[in-house]
Structure formats: structure tokens, C-alpha cells
Write an enzyme that holds these catalytic residues in place. Structure first.
Site, PDB file in Angstrom:
ATOM      1  N   TYR A 103       0.854  -1.191   0.000  1.00 53.96           N
ATOM      2  CA  TYR A 103       0.000   0.000   0.000  1.00 53.96           C
ATOM      3  C   TYR A 103       0.890   1.240   0.000  1.00 53.96           C
ATOM      4  O   TYR A 103       1.932   1.253  -0.657  1.00 53.96           O
ATOM      5  CB  TYR A 103      -0.999  -0.050   1.164  1.00 53.96           C
ATOM      6  CG  TYR A 103      -2.180   0.850   0.879  1.00 53.96           C
ATOM      7  CD1 TYR A 103      -2.989   0.604  -0.232  1.00 53.96           C
ATOM      8  CD2 TYR A 103      -2.465   1.956   1.655  1.00 53.96           C
ATOM      9  CE1 TYR A 103      -4.054   1.426  -0.545  1.00 53.96           C
ATOM     10  CE2 TYR A 103      -3.536   2.786   1.349  1.00 53.96           C
ATOM     11  CZ  TYR A 103      -4.323   2.522   0.250  1.00 53.96           C
ATOM     12  OH  TYR A 103      -5.361   3.339  -0.062  1.00 53.96           O
ATOM     13  N   ARG A 155      -8.979  10.553  -8.158  1.00 58.06           N
ATOM     14  CA  ARG A 155      -8.102  11.247  -7.206  1.00 58.06           C
ATOM     15  C   ARG A 155      -7.313  10.197  -6.433  1.00 58.06           C
ATOM     16  O   ARG A 155      -7.548   9.945  -5.261  1.00 58.06           O
ATOM     17  CB  ARG A 155      -8.928  12.120  -6.240  1.00 58.06           C
ATOM     18  CG  ARG A 155      -8.080  13.060  -5.391  1.00 58.06           C
ATOM     19  CD  ARG A 155      -8.828  13.525  -4.177  1.00 58.06           C
ATOM     20  NE  ARG A 155      -9.221  12.438  -3.302  1.00 58.06           N
ATOM     21  CZ  ARG A 155      -8.408  11.864  -2.412  1.00 58.06           C
ATOM     22  NH1 ARG A 155      -7.157  12.254  -2.294  1.00 58.06           N
ATOM     23  NH2 ARG A 155      -8.852  10.884  -1.637  1.00 58.06           N
ATOM     24  N   LYS A 173      -5.954  -1.998  -0.825  1.00 53.31           N
ATOM     25  CA  LYS A 173      -6.794  -1.764   0.350  1.00 53.31           C
ATOM     26  C   LYS A 173      -7.381  -3.080   0.867  1.00 53.31           C
ATOM     27  O   LYS A 173      -7.402  -3.345   2.068  1.00 53.31           O
ATOM     28  CB  LYS A 173      -7.929  -0.808  -0.038  1.00 53.31           C
ATOM     29  CG  LYS A 173      -8.417   0.068   1.077  1.00 53.31           C
ATOM     30  CD  LYS A 173      -7.630   1.363   1.130  1.00 53.31           C
ATOM     31  CE  LYS A 173      -8.177   2.316   2.144  1.00 53.31           C
ATOM     32  NZ  LYS A 173      -7.505   3.616   2.132  1.00 53.31           N
ATOM     33  N   GLU A 244     -13.582   4.848  -2.518  1.00 57.36           N
ATOM     34  CA  GLU A 244     -12.155   5.117  -2.342  1.00 57.36           C
ATOM     35  C   GLU A 244     -11.617   6.003  -3.470  1.00 57.36           C
ATOM     36  O   GLU A 244     -11.796   5.702  -4.656  1.00 57.36           O
ATOM     37  CB  GLU A 244     -11.379   3.796  -2.315  1.00 57.36           C
ATOM     38  CG  GLU A 244      -9.901   3.932  -2.072  1.00 57.36           C
ATOM     39  CD  GLU A 244      -9.581   4.381  -0.653  1.00 57.36           C
ATOM     40  OE1 GLU A 244      -8.505   4.966  -0.454  1.00 57.36           O
ATOM     41  OE2 GLU A 244     -10.407   4.130   0.253  1.00 57.36           O
ATOM     42  N   ASP A 245     -10.976   7.099  -3.088  1.00 60.00           N
ATOM     43  CA  ASP A 245     -10.252   7.975  -4.014  1.00 60.00           C
ATOM     44  C   ASP A 245     -11.143   8.532  -5.133  1.00 60.00           C
ATOM     45  O   ASP A 245     -10.727   8.611  -6.292  1.00 60.00           O
ATOM     46  CB  ASP A 245      -9.036   7.257  -4.594  1.00 60.00           C
ATOM     47  CG  ASP A 245      -7.899   7.175  -3.574  1.00 60.00           C
ATOM     48  OD1 ASP A 245      -8.068   7.673  -2.457  1.00 60.00           O
ATOM     49  OD2 ASP A 245      -6.837   6.617  -3.907  1.00 60.00           O
ATOM     50  N   ASP A 267     -13.721   6.049   2.922  1.00 55.85           N
ATOM     51  CA  ASP A 267     -12.560   5.990   3.809  1.00 55.85           C
ATOM     52  C   ASP A 267     -11.778   7.292   3.816  1.00 55.85           C
ATOM     53  O   ASP A 267     -11.224   7.690   4.834  1.00 55.85           O
ATOM     54  CB  ASP A 267     -11.652   4.832   3.399  1.00 55.85           C
ATOM     55  CG  ASP A 267     -10.515   4.626   4.386  1.00 55.85           C
ATOM     56  OD1 ASP A 267     -10.803   4.524   5.591  1.00 55.85           O
ATOM     57  OD2 ASP A 267      -9.354   4.587   3.955  1.00 55.85           O
ATOM     58  N   ASP A 268     -11.721   7.983   2.673  1.00 58.48           N
ATOM     59  CA  ASP A 268     -10.982   9.244   2.603  1.00 58.48           C
ATOM     60  C   ASP A 268     -11.615  10.307   3.497  1.00 58.48           C
ATOM     61  O   ASP A 268     -10.916  11.184   4.005  1.00 58.48           O
ATOM     62  CB  ASP A 268     -10.922   9.753   1.160  1.00 58.48           C
ATOM     63  CG  ASP A 268     -10.287   8.740   0.230  1.00 58.48           C
ATOM     64  OD1 ASP A 268      -9.137   8.348   0.485  1.00 58.48           O
ATOM     65  OD2 ASP A 268     -10.949   8.313  -0.728  1.00 58.48           O
ATOM     66  N   ASN A 407      -0.026  11.555   1.588  1.00 56.14           N
ATOM     67  CA  ASN A 407       0.843  10.534   1.026  1.00 56.14           C
ATOM     68  C   ASN A 407       0.609  10.464  -0.482  1.00 56.14           C
ATOM     69  O   ASN A 407      -0.367  11.020  -0.971  1.00 56.14           O
ATOM     70  CB  ASN A 407       0.594   9.169   1.702  1.00 56.14           C
ATOM     71  CG  ASN A 407      -0.851   8.734   1.668  1.00 56.14           C
ATOM     72  OD1 ASN A 407      -1.468   8.702   0.612  1.00 56.14           O
ATOM     73  ND2 ASN A 407      -1.407   8.407   2.824  1.00 56.14           N
TER      74      ASN A 407
END
Length: 546
Positions: A103, A155, A173, A244-245, A267-268, A407
Site C-alpha cells: 500500500y 483522485r 486496500k 475510495e479515491d 474511507d478518505d 501521502n
């Protein structure tokens, strides 16, 4: 549906080469003499039977000869594709070493190079050209999914639009769901919604794996998402769906649209919030200061910043502060300066944190004006916690809270050595990427990642174990409190605001139990409350050992 999966799934047990080519069942040279006879493996394997421990040592010895993290990523991917149990054994037993490879930060580079290193498909790609047949496509998946991690690739970490190459994120993930929380790999389904890509470099790359078109937007995008959510709920009843993203303009509205309809979370927004809140709780155990007296200044005003601020506000309200006063404790600086009421360019999600104040154009000046107790970097702009910023935080706070959470490493607001050196060792520091311990004036500081992997695996496990119909903010609040409680005094003494990563399965089990308890208490569970919730959770955790 959520019974512990049969190792052979819903299929008859294969034999011979078919068995050796199935990563969910293959044990390589670990098959016993009896198994070699039973499954017609004689002749396909060298004679000696190796224990899984011996196999793991062999994998690690080869892996450690490699110097390039991307080469290590590829090698681990290849292991995942041929022997799933051994892959997870290596991850579980060496999580400190392996997590940065499977990850963040390595997965960011792996996504950028996804088409160049692609070996074998994992998960499902659902394209804009699949409208009208998504349910049929989902039925191609050979297992009964319990959790889906889905991205549209717009993203990816702090790297922007990588389109279909973003598949590395759901795959990584879900590897952590299994390694960190024991969610059975057959319950895990990575999905990439390929709606196009607006990154010209990706579209011009001859090895790009996605649709060669600009992104679908507006009604067509929403119709595809609606079909996907409806089809997932139909094909996999009760499935947990993690967004996610997704880019800001979609992330907030999709969460709002679906969170009360299916068992879903982002999650973000929510996972990042919980891990940051846990870090603040830990920092205040060191300072002894009151939580409701903290003032947070975010560098960035997107999903992560808003998610953290929302959860912080909820936590402050729970401790007796009026909501309006709690919101006044949270401020943000975006690319155009301090988020204030007089600005006319603010997105909807920023408005709750747009306060009355004169315009301020830069982060350092905002610190001087507002005098925050904590700065939280979530803008994915590397190096923005400068020496001047950190020295000013140390000037106005005896123990400044400094969270550089962006990150991969290239986007970190500062590194650990800078955080400690420029605050004279007084920073209470957490990071989004891994950093080595830092020696400063005779003391060794051990920074730990404020990584969502402390939160989301346990949340997912708790939802699966309780068959939760919804995932709520109260669950994330409980997850944050549980995580902070698991930080030991020896952790705090060395500046660590989170538990040691090798404890992650223990941490996830505790968080899962807290999430499940919340589901039972609030009538959101799909089964009766067991006599021992923690034991029920642990009974459902996958053990890769054979």
C-alpha cells in the site's frame, strides 16, 4: 451469506494443474504427501514437502535481495497470484516491512505504472461501456462478496487522475482488510469504475489499461453509479461498499446519497477522520489539555479535512460544547488562502468551516493570526510545513500537534526529522507515510503513521461480523476512541501516537467489536447479538496459516 467461507468457495475442489493454478487453494510445495495423492499432484511438485514457515523464509530471502520498491511490489503481486495464503502469511508476520510495499507509499507508483507492470487481472473493471449489464458482470465474480472497495480513479492518493490504473488502490486496500483484520480474501472484491480519464499522459501511454476517452460526467456518470450500487446490492445482498479515491466533487455527494440506503462509507472522509481523531486523543494524553479547547488548522479543505473536522465537531459536541462553538475550533486553508465567510468561491462542503475573519493568503500568516494548537496537513502538497511554519507552532505551543498526513512520501508536508528538529523535539507528530525513528538531542522519537489502515479494516470486519445494514458516524467515533485507548504509555513516551503496527490484528479486532456493538445497540445489525461480541468477531477472522 457471512458464514466463514469454505476454502473451495462454491466450486468443486479441482485437482492436478488446475489446483496449482488456483491461488486461493494452491499451497505449492506445502501440499502434504496425502494431499498430493488425493489431488493428483504427484509429478507436478518437487519431492520435498516444505512447511509454510519455510516457504515464507524463501519468499522473504528473495524479496530482500531486491532494492527497488516497485520490483518488490511486483514480486508480492506475483505471490498473491499464485499462493494467496502464503502471501497473507508473509504480510501478517512482517506487516511493518510489507505494508509500505503493498500500500502507501509504493502503491502510488504502482498505479502510475500499472499498465507497465500488469501481469494478471484481479478484481472487476466496470466500464462506462458496460451500462445496462453491470449486474450480469458482477455475477461473473466466483465468490459471494462481503465487501467491495470501489474507485473511479479520479483522485488517486495525492497523484490525481490515473483512471483505470487506479485499480491498484482497491486491490491494495483489500489486501490490508485481510492482513490487518482477517477479513477472508474470498469476501473481498476490488472494483474500478472506468468512466474515462482526463490525464493526457495516461491516455497517451500505449500501456494504459483503461478506456481511451475523457471522463463521463453529469447524468451519465450518476446513472452508471446508480446501476452499480443497485446491482451490487442485488447480486451481493448486505455487501459493504467502501468508496475510495473519488474526487471531492463526487465523494461528498455520493456518500450523502447512498449512506442511508446501503451499507457504505468513504474511507478518505470517514476513515481519515477517525484515525486523525484518535491521534489527537493520544496527543492530549501527553499534554493533559482539554479536547474541547483545541483549535485545529487544516492545510487543505477537501475530503480529508472536512471529514476530520466533522468528526472532531461531533466529538466536541459529545463532550458538551455547542455545535457552533465546536465548528469555530476548526479552520482551513485551501489553495486560495484561509476559508472565510467573505469568500464567494467556496464549495458547499467548505461552508460549515467558513468563519468570520479577514482574508489571509498563506498558511504561516493563518497560524500567526489564529494560534492553533494543531496543524493537520491533508492537501497533498509536499514540503508545505516549512521551517518557519514549524518554528511558529513551537513558539505558540509548548507541545504543538503536527500531523503531516498526505501521502505518498513525495506529498508529505514535512518529514519526521524536520518536525522534531524545527520544534526542538516538542512536536507531537504523526505522518501519512512511514518515517524512520529520529534521534534528537539524545532522545529517540518513533513517529507512527496516522494511516487509515488502523481504522478501515476493523470497521469493515465489524460491519461484516454483525451484518450491519448501515455504517454510521457513531461507529467511526467508537473506532477512534478504541484506537486511542490501545496506545500504551511506552508508546507515548517515545512520541508514538498510535500502537505499533505489528499489533494491527489485535487493534482491528477491538475496533470491529466496538463497531459491532454499536450496530447491535442501534438496531442496525442483521443478526441477534451474540453472547460474546468480541469472540464472535474473532471467530470470523481469516488465518492464513496452513
Amino acid at each position: 451469506m457471512y458464514e466463514k467461507p469454505n476454502p473451495s468457495g462454491n466450486r468443486s475442489m479441482p485437482s492436478g494443474l488446475a489446483l496449482l493454478r488456483d491461488p486461493a487453494l494452491n499451497r505449492g510445495t506445502g501440499f502434504t504427501e496425502a494431499e498430493r495423492d488425493k489431488y493428483n499432484l504427484r509429478g507436478f511438485l518437487p519431492p520435498h514437502v516444505h512447511s509454510q514457515e519455510e516457504q515464507a523464509v524463501r519468499v522473504l530471502s528473495r524479496l530482500r535481495l531486491l532494492t527497488d520498491p516497485l520490483e518488490k511490489f511486483v514480486a508480492l503481486n506475483a505471490l498473491h497470484d499464485r499462493n494467496e495464503s502464503l502471501f497473507f502469511r508473509v504480510l501478517c508476520d512482517n506487516i511493518d516491512e510489507m505494508q509500505p510495499l503493498v500500500y502507501t507509499p509504493t502503491v502510488g507508483l504502482a498505479c502510475q505504472k500499472f499498465g507497465h507492470i500488469f501481469q494478471r487481472p484481479r478484481g472487476l473493471f466496470i466500464g462506462a461501456n458496460d451500462r445496462g449489464r453491470i449486474a450480469k458482470l458482477l455475477r461473473n465474480w466466483p465468490y459471494q462478496a462481503g465487501i467491495i472497495v470501489v474507485t473511479d480513479g479520479e483522485r488517486i492518493l495525492g497523484l490525481g487522475d490515473l483512471g483505470a490504473n487506479g485499480m491498484g488502490i482497491p486491490v491494495g486496500k483489500l489486501s490490508l482488510y485481510t492482513a490487518c483484520a482477517g477479513v477472508h480474501p474470498q469476501l473481498c472484491l476490488p472494483v474500478t469504475l472506468d468512466v474515462g480519464c482526463n490525464n493526457g499522459a495516461m491516455l497517451e501511454d500505449p500501456f494504459y489499461v483503461g478506456l481511451r476517452q475523457r471522463r463521463v460526467t453529469g447524468a451519465l456518470y450518476d446513472e452508471l453509479l446508480e446501476e452499480f450500487i443497485s446491482a451490487a446490492a442485488e447480486v451481493f445482498p448486505g455487501v459493504v461498499i467502501q468508496f475510495e479515491d473519488f474526487a471531492n466533487h463526487n465523494a461528498f455527494r455520493l456518500l450523502k446519497k447512498y449512506r442511508d440506503r446501503v451499507c457504505t462509507f468513504n474511507d478518505d472522509i470517514q476513515g481519515t477522520a477517525a484515525v486523525a481523531l484518535a491521534g489527537i486523543y493520544s496527543a492530549l494524553r501527553i499534554t493533559g489539555a482539554k479536547f474541547t479547547e483545541q483549535k485545529l488548522l487544516f492545510l487543505g479543505a477537501g475530503e480529508a479535512a472536512t471529514g476530520i473536522a466533522d468528526l472532531v465537531v461531533s466529538a466536541m459536541v459529545a463532550q458538551g460544547l455547542p455545535e457552533s462553538a465546536a465548528r469555530e475550533r476548526c479552520w482551513a486553508v485551501d489553495s486560495r488562502g484561509l476559508v472565510v465567510k467573505s469568500r464567494t468561491d467556496l464549495a458547499v462542503h467548505k461552508l460549515p468551516y467558513a468563519h468570520s475573519h479577514a482574508p489571509v493568503g498563506d498558511f504561516l500568516t493563518a497560524i500567526k493570526n489564529l494560534k492553533p494548537t494543531a496543524i493537520i496537513g491533508v492537501a497533498a502538497v509536499g514540503g508545505t510545513f516549512t521551517q518557519a511554519v514549524l518554528e511558529e507552532m513551537a513558539r505558540i505551543n509548548e507541545r504543538p500537534i503536527v500531523f503531516a498526513l498526505s501521502n505518498p512520501t513525495s506529498q508529505a508536508e514535512c518529514n519526521a526529522e524536520e518536525a522534531y528538529r524545527w520544534t526542538k523535539g516538542r512536536a507531537l507528530f504523526a505522518c501519512g507515510s512511514p518515517f524512520d525513528p529520529v534521534k534528537y538531542e539524545g532522545k529517540t522519537y518513533v513517529p507512527r503513521q496516522g494511516n487509515n489502515s488502523y481504522i478501515f479494516p476493523g470497521v469493515g470486519l465489524g460491519a461484516i461480523a454483525s451484518r450491519a445494514r448501515r455504517i454510521t458516524d457513531a461507529m467511526f467515533m467508537g473506532a477512534a476512541q478504541t484506537l486511542a485507548q490501545l496506545v500504551t504509555e511506552s508508546d507515548l513516551a517515545q512520541g508514538s501516537l498510535y500502537p505499533a503496527l505489528p499489533r494491527i490484528r489485535e487493534v482491528s479486532a477491538h475496533i470491529a467489536a466496538a463497531v459491532a456493538e454499536t450496530a447491535y445497540e442501534n438496531g442496525l445489525a442483521g443478526k441477534p447479538r451474540p453472547a460474546d461480541v468480541a469472540a464472535d468477531v474473532r471467530s470470523q477472522m481469516f488465518d492464513p496459516r496452513y
